[in-house]
Scaffold this active site. Sequence first.
Site, PDB file in Angstrom:
ATOM      1  N   GLY A 298       0.994  -1.147   0.076  1.00 53.07           N
ATOM      2  CA  GLY A 298      -0.154  -0.019  -0.119  1.00 53.07           C
ATOM      3  C   GLY A 298       0.819   1.235   0.092  1.00 53.07           C
TER       4      GLY A 298
ATOM      5  N   CYS B 152       4.951   0.336   8.084  1.00 50.14           N
ATOM      6  CA  CYS B 152       4.797   1.353   6.985  1.00 50.14           C
ATOM      7  C   CYS B 152       6.042   1.775   6.154  1.00 50.14           C
ATOM      8  CB  CYS B 152       4.440   2.592   7.813  1.00 50.14           C
ATOM      9  SG  CYS B 152       3.895   3.947   6.741  1.00 50.14           S
ATOM     10  N   LEU B 153       5.907   1.775   4.718  1.00 47.63           N
ATOM     11  CA  LEU B 153       7.184   2.339   4.126  1.00 47.63           C
ATOM     12  C   LEU B 153       7.944   3.650   4.782  1.00 47.63           C
ATOM     13  CD1 LEU B 153       5.984   1.540   0.488  1.00 47.63           C
ATOM     14  CD2 LEU B 153       7.454  -0.024   1.907  1.00 47.63           C
TER      15      LEU B 153
ATOM     16  N   GLN C  82       3.143   9.927   1.099  1.00 52.34           N
ATOM     17  CA  GLN C  82       4.249   9.104   1.217  1.00 52.34           C
ATOM     18  C   GLN C  82       5.507   9.533   0.202  1.00 52.34           C
ATOM     19  OE1 GLN C  82       2.238   5.090   2.061  1.00 52.34           O
ATOM     20  NE2 GLN C  82       4.199   5.240   3.327  1.00 52.34           N
TER      21      GLN C  82
ATOM     22  N   HIS D 199      -5.330   1.576   6.996  1.00 54.87           N
ATOM     23  CA  HIS D 199      -3.853   2.257   7.143  1.00 54.87           C
ATOM     24  C   HIS D 199      -3.853   3.220   6.074  1.00 54.87           C
ATOM     25  CE1 HIS D 199       0.733   1.529   7.796  1.00 54.87           C
ATOM     26  NE2 HIS D 199       0.709   2.333   6.600  1.00 54.87           N
ATOM     27  N   GLU D 200      -4.251   2.874   4.604  1.00 53.43           N
ATOM     28  CA  GLU D 200      -3.920   4.076   3.635  1.00 53.43           C
ATOM     29  C   GLU D 200      -5.109   5.127   3.771  1.00 53.43           C
ATOM     30  OE1 GLU D 200      -1.343   3.757   2.262  1.00 53.43           O
ATOM     31  OE2 GLU D 200      -0.850   1.535   2.754  1.00 53.43           O
TER      32      GLU D 200
ATOM     33  N   HIS E 176      -3.200   7.514   6.507  1.00 49.20           N
ATOM     34  CA  HIS E 176      -2.363   8.199   5.842  1.00 49.20           C
ATOM     35  C   HIS E 176      -3.199   9.700   5.224  1.00 49.20           C
ATOM     36  CE1 HIS E 176       1.479   6.410   6.066  1.00 49.20           C
ATOM     37  NE2 HIS E 176       1.026   5.310   5.444  1.00 49.20           N
TER      38      HIS E 176
END
Length: 169
Positions: A45, A92-93, A50, A134-135, A138
Amino acid sequence: MIYPIVKYGDSVLEKPSATVTVFDDELKKLIEDMFESMYAAHGVGLAAPQIGIAKRIAVIDCSFKEDPAAKMVIINPEIIKKEGRQTHSEGCLSLPDFRENVTRAMKCKIRAQDVNGKWFEADGEELLARAMQHETDHLNGKLFISHVSALKRDLIRRKIKKLQKTGQW
Ligand code: NI
């Protein structure tokens, strides 16, 4: 084009992103680039902030390239229904190498626009539900560490500060 991933500490990650109102070729190109950037970073994702773009766009592929039908684009998303609970290790990235157990809804329904601006609803459970939540977080300026205890969050922050000081973040 592969964008570098913005890491924790950059304010773009902690501000709500702007609603998308224009659905043009530029947006389609950005979404292609987001998938490419997500795969390059080995994620399932990725939200636009990000890659430093404060717009309400996220891409998800829980199959990681295995199933083309699993590719999902959510623009201006909203979680409209949540059911049950699941607790799993989450990462998370934007916080590479940090993972914590996070409790989220087991099932959810999302309402979002597609690349053409058409509204749709989609159901997710388990990993997909987790990714949707999660997204969407963000895009509201919220990171997964906001779901863990203040103690754990402070520990992560302190570790990151140390890494920043030594140029490893
Ligand atoms: Ni993330």
